[in-house]
Design a protein around this motif. Structure first.
Motif: not given
Length: 330
Positions: A176-178, A140-147, A198-204
């Motif tokens: 954290g990003h979600l 399941h790819r973006f934006p499934t988790a966010a949805d 430990s939030p992930l913010v910058d996905l690059t």
């Protein structure tokens, strides 16, 4: 928010046990991450098993925990899957809640792997936790988790009838990003507060790489983390507004506590997020725990600092819920 005594409680150095755990991670976990291919089925299965065993072995006790699975359809047809967790001695009260979004790089973890941490959070705060079991990449790819996170929030505040200001949103790593993505949406009523570990913010991972050059992360390297996140983001431009979050230019977010390990590469994300939250007009309290690894709070049997860190989290949750209760009464 946090009183001066609690805010000043950070040690100058990590304990010898936590420093030893970080050193051991550099010899084991970081080396394993170099040879296990997350894009292959066997590599993904192996990575998930390693994380699950670590969380089970070194996580807090589940004694006295009550778990109530949730798998429902909303009136508009969306599936909400997760679980209510009440720690030992916590009454089954759904007039308030913690909404927990687990991490995993969108790939590795689940409500089960995080159940010990969630149960501990419930026990320390006296509040029931709804932990959302969002769907994972690469299936399941973006934006499934966010949805899925959005649908869980709507179910909690709609079907369950819990007022947003009686909820604290909490999450770790990719959770954290979600969570931040959810709260930046213009039609989402904000919770009383936010806790990010430990939030992930910058996905690059540009921020992470800059920190990695001066202090290598004991548990993972940025290029391995990118491979995980790419399993979720493949096919979507990194500049998509729900991937590259405009926190500084977005809505002011509720009072936010951010904790990260000083030894981890995502400490750079935590610092940048706190600065952006303040630039947007929000209140952010940042704690960088010396010599600690990624989401050290989940490993109290290995890392002693997990206990005082979680006490700070519990105090913050109690404070923001109490502050909102006073405002309503006034």
């Amino acid at each position: 928010m946090l009183n001066a005594e609690t805010a000043a409680a950070l040690p100058q150095r990590g304990s010898w046990r936590s420093r030893g755990a970080a050193a051991l991670s550099g010899l084991t976990l970081r080396q394993l991450s170099l040879v296990i291919p997350p894009g292959r089925q066997w590599g993904l299965w192996t990575s998930r098993q390693i994380v699950a065993r670590l969380m089970d072995t070194f996580g807090p006790s589940l004694a006295g925990t009550r778990v109530e699975p949730v798998d429902v359809r909303t009136p508009d047809g969306h599936r909400v899957k997760g679980e209510w967790v009440w720690g030992a001695g916590v009454p089954r009260d759904t007039s308030r809640a913690i909404y927990f979004v687990h991490g995993s790089g969108y790939v590795l973890c689940s409500t089960r792997t995080h159940r010990r941490l969630v149960s501990w959070l419930s026990r320390l705060t006296g509040v029931g936790v709804f932990s959302i079991d969002y769907r994972l990449a690469p299936r399941h790819r973006f934006p499934t988790a966010a949805d899925d996170v959005r649908h869980g929030w709507d179910w909690l505040t709609g079907h369950c009838g819990i007022a947003p200001d009686r909820i604290v949103l909490a999450g770790d790593s990719a959770g954290g990003h979600l969570g931040v993505d959810l709260l930046l949406q213009p039609d989402v009523r904000h919770p009383a507060g936010v806790v990010l570990m430990s939030p992930l913010v910058d996905l690059t991972f540009t921020l992470a790489r800059s920190r990695e050059r001066t202090r290598p992360d004991p548990t993972m390297r940025s290029h391995h983390a990118i491979r995980l996140v790419d399993l979720y983001c493949t096919g979507t431009e990194s500049a998509h507004p729900r991937l590259t979050l405009d926190v500084a230019g977005g809505r002011p977010l509720p009072p936010t506590l951010i904790q990260a390990g000083e030894a981890e590469m995502l400490a750079a994300d935590a610092i940048a997020l706190a600065e952006d939250l303040r630039a947007a007009g929000g209140r952010a309290h940042l704690q960088l725990w010396p010599d600690q690894v990624h989401v050290f709070q989940a490993l109290p049997r290995l890392i002693p600092e997990a206990v005082p860190a979680m006490r700070v989290v519990a105090a913050f949750v109690t404070d923001v819920l109490a502050d909102n209760a006073v405002e309503q009464a006034g």
